[in-house]
Design a protein around this motif. Structure first.
Motif, PDB file in Angstrom:
ATOM      1  N   SER A   1       0.814  -1.213   0.000  1.00 19.57           N
ATOM      2  CA  SER A   1       0.000   0.000   0.000  1.00 19.57           C
ATOM      3  C   SER A   1       0.850   1.268   0.000  1.00 19.57           C
ATOM      4  CB  SER A   1      -0.929   0.006   1.221  1.00 19.57           C
ATOM      5  OG  SER A   1      -0.191   0.120   2.428  1.00 19.57           O
ATOM      6  N   GLU A   2       2.152   1.120   0.197  1.00 18.02           N
ATOM      7  CA  GLU A   2       3.045   2.278   0.123  1.00 18.02           C
ATOM      8  C   GLU A   2       3.173   2.794  -1.305  1.00 18.02           C
ATOM      9  OE1 GLU A   2       6.808   1.431   1.779  1.00 18.02           O
ATOM     10  OE2 GLU A   2       6.045   0.867   3.759  1.00 18.02           O
ATOM     11  N   THR A   3       2.936   1.929  -2.284  1.00 21.00           N
ATOM     12  CA  THR A   3       3.159   2.313  -3.680  1.00 21.00           C
ATOM     13  C   THR A   3       1.894   2.290  -4.527  1.00 21.00           C
ATOM     14  OG1 THR A   3       3.740   0.023  -4.243  1.00 21.00           O
ATOM     15  CG2 THR A   3       5.546   1.487  -3.588  1.00 21.00           C
ATOM     16  N   GLN A   4       0.789   1.715  -4.012  1.00 23.86           N
ATOM     17  CA  GLN A   4      -0.420   1.590  -4.825  1.00 23.86           C
ATOM     18  C   GLN A   4      -1.611   1.221  -3.946  1.00 23.86           C
ATOM     19  OE1 GLN A   4       0.136  -2.059  -7.335  1.00 23.86           O
ATOM     20  NE2 GLN A   4       1.916  -2.246  -5.986  1.00 23.86           N
ATOM     21  N   PRO A   5      -2.830   1.404  -4.465  1.00 24.22           N
ATOM     22  CA  PRO A   5      -4.013   1.020  -3.687  1.00 24.22           C
ATOM     23  C   PRO A   5      -4.091  -0.499  -3.519  1.00 24.22           C
ATOM     24  CG  PRO A   5      -4.572   2.537  -5.465  1.00 24.22           C
ATOM     25  CD  PRO A   5      -3.173   2.081  -5.722  1.00 24.22           C
ATOM     26  N   VAL A   6      -4.514  -0.947  -2.352  1.00 22.74           N
ATOM     27  CA  VAL A   6      -4.617  -2.362  -2.036  1.00 22.74           C
ATOM     28  C   VAL A   6      -5.966  -2.630  -1.389  1.00 22.74           C
ATOM     29  CG1 VAL A   6      -3.709  -4.254  -0.627  1.00 22.74           C
ATOM     30  CG2 VAL A   6      -2.130  -2.685  -1.757  1.00 22.74           C
ATOM     31  N   THR A   7      -6.612  -3.712  -1.806  1.00 23.79           N
ATOM     32  CA  THR A   7      -7.835  -4.177  -1.156  1.00 23.79           C
ATOM     33  C   THR A   7      -7.540  -5.501  -0.479  1.00 23.79           C
ATOM     34  OG1 THR A   7      -9.299  -3.103  -2.762  1.00 23.79           O
ATOM     35  CG2 THR A   7     -10.222  -4.896  -1.478  1.00 23.79           C
ATOM     36  N   LEU A   8      -7.838  -5.589   0.812  1.00 24.34           N
ATOM     37  CA  LEU A   8      -7.575  -6.799   1.604  1.00 24.34           C
ATOM     38  C   LEU A   8      -8.912  -7.448   1.968  1.00 24.34           C
ATOM     39  CD1 LEU A   8      -5.582  -8.630   3.174  1.00 24.34           C
ATOM     40  CD2 LEU A   8      -5.795  -7.039   5.096  1.00 24.34           C
ATOM     41  N   TRP A   9      -9.087  -8.705   1.516  1.00 25.64           N
ATOM     42  CA  TRP A   9     -10.339  -9.432   1.746  1.00 25.64           C
ATOM     43  C   TRP A   9     -10.156 -10.547   2.765  1.00 25.64           C
ATOM     44  CZ3 TRP A   9     -11.214 -14.643   1.281  1.00 25.64           C
ATOM     45  CH2 TRP A   9     -12.548 -15.063   1.373  1.00 25.64           C
ATOM     46  N   ALA A  10     -11.189 -10.724   3.572  1.00 27.26           N
ATOM     47  CA  ALA A  10     -11.267 -11.889   4.459  1.00 27.26           C
ATOM     48  C   ALA A  10     -12.728 -12.174   4.746  1.00 27.26           C
ATOM     49  CB  ALA A  10     -10.515 -11.634   5.764  1.00 27.26           C
ATOM     50  N   PRO A  26      -0.307  -1.334  12.809  1.00 22.92           N
ATOM     51  CA  PRO A  26      -1.585  -0.838  12.300  1.00 22.92           C
ATOM     52  C   PRO A  26      -1.692  -1.043  10.783  1.00 22.92           C
ATOM     53  CG  PRO A  26      -0.091   0.992  12.683  1.00 22.92           C
ATOM     54  CD  PRO A  26       0.608  -0.245  13.177  1.00 22.92           C
ATOM     55  N   ILE A  27      -2.905  -1.330  10.324  1.00 18.89           N
ATOM     56  CA  ILE A  27      -3.148  -1.450   8.890  1.00 18.89           C
ATOM     57  C   ILE A  27      -3.374  -0.049   8.326  1.00 18.89           C
ATOM     58  CG2 ILE A  27      -4.630  -2.444   7.114  1.00 18.89           C
ATOM     59  CD1 ILE A  27      -5.377  -4.631   9.133  1.00 18.89           C
ATOM     60  N   PRO A  28      -2.563   0.384   7.371  1.00 19.49           N
ATOM     61  CA  PRO A  28      -2.673   1.762   6.871  1.00 19.49           C
ATOM     62  C   PRO A  28      -4.052   2.065   6.297  1.00 19.49           C
ATOM     63  CG  PRO A  28      -0.662   0.707   6.084  1.00 19.49           C
ATOM     64  CD  PRO A  28      -1.485  -0.373   6.707  1.00 19.49           C
ATOM     65  N   ASP A  29      -4.416   3.337   6.335  1.00 20.45           N
ATOM     66  CA  ASP A  29      -5.699   3.752   5.775  1.00 20.45           C
ATOM     67  C   ASP A  29      -5.751   3.543   4.265  1.00 20.45           C
ATOM     68  OD1 ASP A  29      -6.604   4.483   8.268  1.00 20.45           O
ATOM     69  OD2 ASP A  29      -5.956   6.580   8.064  1.00 20.45           O
ATOM     70  N   THR A  30      -4.602   3.409   3.622  1.00 18.75           N
ATOM     71  CA  THR A  30      -4.551   3.183   2.176  1.00 18.75           C
ATOM     72  C   THR A  30      -4.939   1.759   1.797  1.00 18.75           C
ATOM     73  OG1 THR A  30      -2.169   2.831   2.475  1.00 18.75           O
ATOM     74  CG2 THR A  30      -2.865   4.977   1.641  1.00 18.75           C
ATOM     75  N   VAL A  31      -5.130   0.889   2.800  1.00 19.24           N
ATOM     76  CA  VAL A  31      -5.598  -0.474   2.554  1.00 19.24           C
ATOM     77  C   VAL A  31      -7.110  -0.512   2.774  1.00 19.24           C
ATOM     78  CG1 VAL A  31      -5.498  -2.887   3.292  1.00 19.24           C
ATOM     79  CG2 VAL A  31      -3.414  -1.501   3.272  1.00 19.24           C
ATOM     80  N   ARG A  32      -7.841  -0.867   1.735  1.00 19.39           N
ATOM     81  CA  ARG A  32      -9.293  -1.002   1.869  1.00 19.39           C
ATOM     82  C   ARG A  32      -9.611  -2.400   2.375  1.00 19.39           C
ATOM     83  NH1 ARG A  32     -13.399  -0.286  -3.179  1.00 19.39           N
ATOM     84  NH2 ARG A  32     -12.070  -1.965  -3.995  1.00 19.39           N
ATOM     85  N   LEU A  33     -10.343  -2.488   3.487  1.00 17.82           N
ATOM     86  CA  LEU A  33     -10.728  -3.767   4.074  1.00 17.82           C
ATOM     87  C   LEU A  33     -12.134  -4.123   3.613  1.00 17.82           C
ATOM     88  CD1 LEU A  33      -9.495  -3.128   7.737  1.00 17.82           C
ATOM     89  CD2 LEU A  33      -8.278  -4.298   5.893  1.00 17.82           C
ATOM     90  N   THR A  34     -12.323  -5.382   3.241  1.00 15.88           N
ATOM     91  CA  THR A  34     -13.633  -5.789   2.739  1.00 15.88           C
ATOM     92  C   THR A  34     -13.909  -7.258   3.010  1.00 15.88           C
ATOM     93  OG1 THR A  34     -15.077  -5.853   0.790  1.00 15.88           O
ATOM     94  CG2 THR A  34     -12.752  -6.362   0.441  1.00 15.88           C
ATOM     95  N   GLU A  35     -15.185  -7.587   3.184  1.00 16.71           N
ATOM     96  CA  GLU A  35     -15.635  -8.967   3.246  1.00 16.71           C
ATOM     97  C   GLU A  35     -16.374  -9.343   1.968  1.00 16.71           C
ATOM     98  OE1 GLU A  35     -17.912  -9.345   6.803  1.00 16.71           O
ATOM     99  OE2 GLU A  35     -16.190  -9.104   8.132  1.00 16.71           O
ATOM    100  N   ASP A  36     -16.333  -8.450   0.988  1.00 17.91           N
ATOM    101  CA  ASP A  36     -16.969  -8.664  -0.317  1.00 17.91           C
ATOM    102  C   ASP A  36     -15.895  -9.078  -1.320  1.00 17.91           C
ATOM    103  OD1 ASP A  36     -18.323  -8.654  -2.692  1.00 17.91           O
ATOM    104  OD2 ASP A  36     -18.944  -6.555  -2.605  1.00 17.91           O
ATOM    105  N   LEU A  37     -15.895 -10.333  -1.714  1.00 20.52           N
ATOM    106  CA  LEU A  37     -14.858 -10.852  -2.602  1.00 20.52           C
ATOM    107  C   LEU A  37     -14.804 -10.097  -3.922  1.00 20.52           C
ATOM    108  CD1 LEU A  37     -12.672 -13.035  -2.971  1.00 20.52           C
ATOM    109  CD2 LEU A  37     -14.443 -14.519  -3.926  1.00 20.52           C
ATOM    110  N   GLU A  38     -15.934  -9.621  -4.401  1.00 16.04           N
ATOM    111  CA  GLU A  38     -15.989  -8.911  -5.674  1.00 16.04           C
ATOM    112  C   GLU A  38     -15.071  -7.688  -5.669  1.00 16.04           C
ATOM    113  OE1 GLU A  38     -16.855  -7.997  -9.524  1.00 16.04           O
ATOM    114  OE2 GLU A  38     -17.409  -9.817  -8.442  1.00 16.04           O
ATOM    115  N   GLN A  39     -14.976  -7.006  -4.540  1.00 11.29           N
ATOM    116  CA  GLN A  39     -14.144  -5.806  -4.460  1.00 11.29           C
ATOM    117  C   GLN A  39     -12.655  -6.123  -4.548  1.00 11.29           C
ATOM    118  OE1 GLN A  39     -15.094  -3.231  -1.191  1.00 11.29           O
ATOM    119  NE2 GLN A  39     -17.308  -3.432  -1.467  1.00 11.29           N
TER     120      GLN A  39
END
Length: 310
Positions: free
Chosen positions: A19-28, A44-57
């Motif tokens: 996430s330091e170099t590009q947008p990241v989406t983390l799914w679980a 801490p997980i940076p704010d630049t990491v989008r957290l989601t439980e939606d696999l599509e994202q």
């Protein structure tokens, strides 16, 4: 944009680094509360990491599969069709116990149009998450391998490229087995000399099996084989080493911690037996993990093997 499937320690660590170099989406399936991963306390997980439980994202052009090796087959059976056609980068280090298949084989079966890569090598999740210098192997035979290498590299995460997928993933899987053996030696108070012997002879086993299965010897001698073996067989941060040490000392081990080498030892032992490949250390680890042998009997069996040339 990169999608990472799996918010365990390694998946979360990669999300923090990339996430330091590009947008990241983390799914679980179940995300941690807040922005701190349970397996990475204090990170801490940076704010630049989008957290989601939606696999599509998380279905981006590049998708990192940061799932346990024994969970990969089932996950791909459910979601492989939705991931096909993308660059799929596996980080699991193991061999499927039920089928004996490698991660790349499982991915190819479920996602025949995907570009398959293996990201492996000597690394602890906490080091990557904290931005400490780490070098890994990126194995990919696709023509876009160089572009993928640049996409997954950061100022502190340096990737070396190879087209030997088989060698890279076997090195990562087999070193866990030897790391358990090294832990057993220390837990049983056999000494550092015994651990050094197990690492050395274990590496010989790793190389012997990998070459028979189509890998290149130089790959095993690189980061994904020898480099990863040295790290995991000598550090208390290694789950496989700690598990082996507990076995050697006759102590219990936290069952919630994933220890890939235990199942891999069983798969490797069966695989080698089918092909007539001697793997005495892997066989011993499998027997210990299954409760079929005691540490004392295992040591005696290894030491009583016929003398031979190195």
């Amino acid at each position: 944009m990169i999608g990472i499937l799996g918010a365990g320690a390694f998946g979360t660590a990669l999300a923090c680094a990339l996430s330091e170099t590009q947008p990241v989406t983390l799914w679980a399936r179940r995300l941690p509360k807040g922005r701190e991963a349970p397996r990475l306390p204090g990170v801490p997980i940076p704010d630049t990491v989008r957290l989601t439980e939606d696999l599509e994202q998380a279905r981006q052009k590049i998708v990192i599969l940061a799932l346990p090796a024994q969970a990969l087959r089932g996950f791909l059976a459910d979601h492989g069709a939705a991931l096909d056609g993308r660059a799929l980068v596996n980080t699991a280090k193991g061999i499927d116990l039920a089928t004996g298949d490698s991660p790349s084989t499982l991915i190819a079966q479920s996602c025949p149009k995907a570009s398959i890569a293996i990201l492996t090598g000597p690394s602890f999740a906490a080091d990557i998450a904290r931005g400490l210098p780490t070098a890994l192997t990126l194995a990919c035979a696709d023509q876009e391998a160089e572009a993928l290498q640049h996409s997954l590299s950061t100022p502190t995460l340096r990737l070396y490229r190879t087209d030997d997928l088989r060698g890279a993933e076997l090195g990562g899987a087999l070193k866990n087995v030897i790391a358990i053996a090294a832990g057993v030696a220390i837990g049983a108070r056999l000494g550092d000399s015994a651990r050094a012997a197990l690492i050395t002879r274990g590496f010989a086993e790793m190389t012997r099996l990998a070459i028979r299965l189509g890998a290149r010897a130089e790959t095993l001698a690189g980061l994904s084989g020898l480099g990863d073996l040295v790290l995991t067989a000598t550090s208390d941060l290694s789950r496989n080493f700690r598990y082996g040490r507990a076995l050697g000392a006759g102590e219990s081990f936290d069952g919630t911690i994933t220890v890939e080498g235990a199942k891999t030892a069983q798969a490797v032992s069966a695989l080698a037996a089918d092909r007539g490949i001697p793997m005495p250390i892997a066989d011993s680890v499998a027997a210990l993990a299954e409760g079929r042998a005691s540490v004392a009997d295992t040591v005696l069996q290894l030491l009583s093997r016929p003398l031979k040339e190195e």
